[in-house]
Scaffold this motif. Structure first.
Motif, mmCIF file in Angstrom:
data_model
loop_
_atom_site.group_PDB
_atom_site.id
_atom_site.type_symbol
_atom_site.label_atom_id
_atom_site.label_comp_id
_atom_site.label_asym_id
_atom_site.label_seq_id
_atom_site.Cartn_x
_atom_site.Cartn_y
_atom_site.Cartn_z
ATOM 1 N N VAL A 1 -29.110 26.687 38.226
ATOM 2 C CA VAL A 1 -29.828 26.488 39.493
ATOM 3 C C VAL A 1 -31.095 25.676 39.257
ATOM 4 N N GLU A 2 -31.854 26.051 38.239
ATOM 5 C CA GLU A 2 -33.101 25.335 37.960
ATOM 6 C C GLU A 2 -32.850 23.861 37.648
ATOM 7 N N VAL A 3 -31.800 23.595 36.880
ATOM 8 C CA VAL A 3 -31.474 22.205 36.534
ATOM 9 C C VAL A 3 -31.112 21.425 37.788
ATOM 10 N N ALA A 4 -30.293 22.021 38.655
ATOM 11 C CA ALA A 4 -29.894 21.335 39.880
ATOM 12 C C ALA A 4 -31.090 21.099 40.801
ATOM 13 N N ILE A 5 -31.962 22.075 40.917
ATOM 14 C CA ILE A 5 -33.163 21.926 41.745
ATOM 15 C C ILE A 5 -34.042 20.801 41.206
ATOM 16 N N ARG A 6 -34.205 20.759 39.883
ATOM 17 C CA ARG A 6 -35.030 19.727 39.272
ATOM 18 C C ARG A 6 -34.464 18.338 39.543
ATOM 19 N N ARG A 7 -33.150 18.187 39.419
ATOM 20 C CA ARG A 7 -32.523 16.888 39.675
ATOM 21 C C ARG A 7 -32.614 16.501 41.146
ATOM 22 N N LEU A 8 -32.424 17.476 42.031
ATOM 23 C CA LEU A 8 -32.541 17.194 43.462
ATOM 24 C C LEU A 8 -33.963 16.808 43.819
ATOM 25 N N ARG A 9 -34.929 17.502 43.257
ATOM 26 C CA ARG A 9 -36.335 17.203 43.545
ATOM 27 C C ARG A 9 -36.704 15.793 43.069
ATOM 28 N N THR A 10 -36.128 15.368 41.953
ATOM 29 C CA THR A 10 -36.402 14.024 41.444
ATOM 30 C C THR A 10 -35.989 12.955 42.447
ATOM 31 N N LYS A 11 -34.886 13.193 43.147
ATOM 32 C CA LYS A 11 -34.394 12.225 44.126
ATOM 33 C C LYS A 11 -35.028 12.416 45.499
ATOM 34 N N LEU A 12 -35.272 13.674 45.867
ATOM 35 C CA LEU A 12 -35.740 13.994 47.202
ATOM 36 C C LEU A 12 -37.249 13.832 47.368
ATOM 37 N N ASP A 13 -38.027 14.195 46.351
ATOM 38 C CA ASP A 13 -39.481 14.263 46.507
ATOM 39 C C ASP A 13 -40.284 13.272 45.683
ATOM 40 N N VAL A 14 -39.863 13.069 44.423
ATOM 41 C CA VAL A 14 -40.681 12.262 43.509
ATOM 42 C C VAL A 14 -41.018 10.876 44.061
ATOM 43 N N PRO A 15 -40.084 10.150 44.679
ATOM 44 C CA PRO A 15 -40.430 8.803 45.162
ATOM 45 C C PRO A 15 -41.281 8.787 46.434
ATOM 46 N N PHE A 16 -41.563 9.964 47.003
ATOM 47 C CA PHE A 16 -42.241 10.007 48.300
ATOM 48 C C PHE A 16 -43.594 10.715 48.210
ATOM 49 N N GLU A 17 -44.408 10.507 49.234
ATOM 50 C CA GLU A 17 -45.782 11.006 49.202
ATOM 51 C C GLU A 17 -45.852 12.526 49.311
ATOM 52 N N HIS A 18 -45.029 13.099 50.174
ATOM 53 C CA HIS A 18 -45.076 14.538 50.413
ATOM 54 C C HIS A 18 -43.805 15.229 49.928
ATOM 55 N N ALA A 19 -43.980 16.354 49.269
ATOM 56 C CA ALA A 19 -42.829 17.133 48.803
ATOM 57 C C ALA A 19 -42.276 17.977 49.943
ATOM 58 N N LEU A 20 -40.965 18.126 49.954
ATOM 59 C CA LEU A 20 -40.298 18.987 50.927
ATOM 60 C C LEU A 20 -39.689 20.223 50.269
ATOM 61 N N LEU A 21 -39.347 20.105 48.992
ATOM 62 C CA LEU A 21 -38.718 21.199 48.258
ATOM 63 C C LEU A 21 -39.770 21.926 47.427
ATOM 64 N N HIS A 22 -39.960 23.208 47.717
ATOM 65 C CA HIS A 22 -41.031 23.975 47.089
ATOM 66 C C HIS A 22 -40.477 25.191 46.349
ATOM 67 N N THR A 23 -41.185 25.570 45.283
ATOM 68 C CA THR A 23 -40.826 26.749 44.494
ATOM 69 C C THR A 23 -41.766 27.895 44.842
ATOM 70 N N GLU A 24 -41.197 29.040 45.157
ATOM 71 C CA GLU A 24 -41.980 30.252 45.369
ATOM 72 C C GLU A 24 -41.776 31.126 44.133
ATOM 73 N N ARG A 25 -42.780 31.223 43.321
ATOM 74 C CA ARG A 25 -42.645 31.905 42.028
ATOM 75 C C ARG A 25 -42.120 33.334 42.183
ATOM 76 N N GLY A 26 -41.095 33.629 41.386
ATOM 77 C CA GLY A 26 -40.514 34.961 41.384
ATOM 78 C C GLY A 26 -39.628 35.260 42.577
#
Length: 230
Positions: free
Chosen positions: A194-219
């Motif tokens: 799950v963590e690997v998939a989230i990281r890869r999705l975030r790279t495509k979804l958020d990294v190139p843009f100014e504002h993040a949409l995918l957030h991690t809630e610890r725990g």
């Protein structure tokens, strides 16, 4: 597509699971009414095959409770071949009714019909089959995603993951829920799929843009929401 079978006849439940799995469905099975209702309410299914006579909670009670929360298509099974029984089931919210014994091919055909109806309903509700959040758009029909007008090159699993998060935007989804809904696997704390998939999705979804949409809630898990105006 992901199905839930609620059936207390173990041989029939196994037969349906094996047959539907061979047809390309992902299948969960519950052997009593209480477990069936819990799964139906907790997870997202494309359709539910629901036996009418069940221990713990009967099919009509499950259908009534489910319809107060969700519109998941339901195919009800019964050993009683009575018009009044079928009418009662349909009036209570069943999408179709099949009398035992039945031909497996007919069951598959009926499931295909009610799942197409379900998709049509979703598409109508989401205005031509598209989901939106801020500048993110997901086209459910063409299975494409874009942000700010730029196409996102997603794998099949990344698309499913994004769609699940978008359908339940603003809701924190645990790793266990994501593992079950996207990969059809029981969550194992020793795996990082799950963590690997989230990281890869975030790279495509958020990294190139100014504002993040995918957030991690610890725990807790992960949530898709627009926090740029908060």
């Amino acid at each position: 597509m992901k199905l839930l079978i609620v059936e207390d006849e173990l041989k029939l439940a196994q037969y349906l699971r094996d047959g539907l799995s061979s047809e390309g469905f992902v299948v969960d099975v519950a052997s009593d009414g209480l477990e069936g209702l819990q799964l139906a309410l907790e997870y997202e299914y494309d359709a539910i095959v629901l036996d009418r006579m069940l221990p713990g909670l009967d099919g009509m009670a499950i259908l009534s409770a489910l319809r107060s929360k969700k519109t998941t298509p339901v195919l009800m099974l019964t050993a009683v071949d009575g018009v009044e029984d079928r009418v009662d089931g349909l009036k209570s919210g069943a999408d179709d009714y099949l009398v035992k014994p039945f031909a497996f091919s007919e069951l598959v055909a009926r499931l295909q019909v009610i799942t197409r109806r379900g998709m049509a309903s979703i598409e109508q509700k989401t205005q031509t089959g598209k989901l939106h959040l801020a500048d993110l758009e997901v086209d459910l029909v063409r299975r494409k995603a874009s942000r700010g007008g730029k196409a996102l090159e997603l794998t099949a699993k990344e698309f499913v993951l994004l769609t699940l998060l978008l359908r339940r935007q603003g809701e924190v989804l645990s790793r266990a829920v994501l593992a079950d809904q996207v990969w059809d696997m029981n969550f194992d704390s020793g795996t990082n799929v799950v963590e690997v998939a989230i990281r890869r999705l975030r790279t495509k979804l958020d990294v190139p843009f100014e504002h993040a949409l995918l957030h991690t809630e610890r725990g807790m898990g992960y949530v898709l929401e627009d926090r740029s105006t908060q």
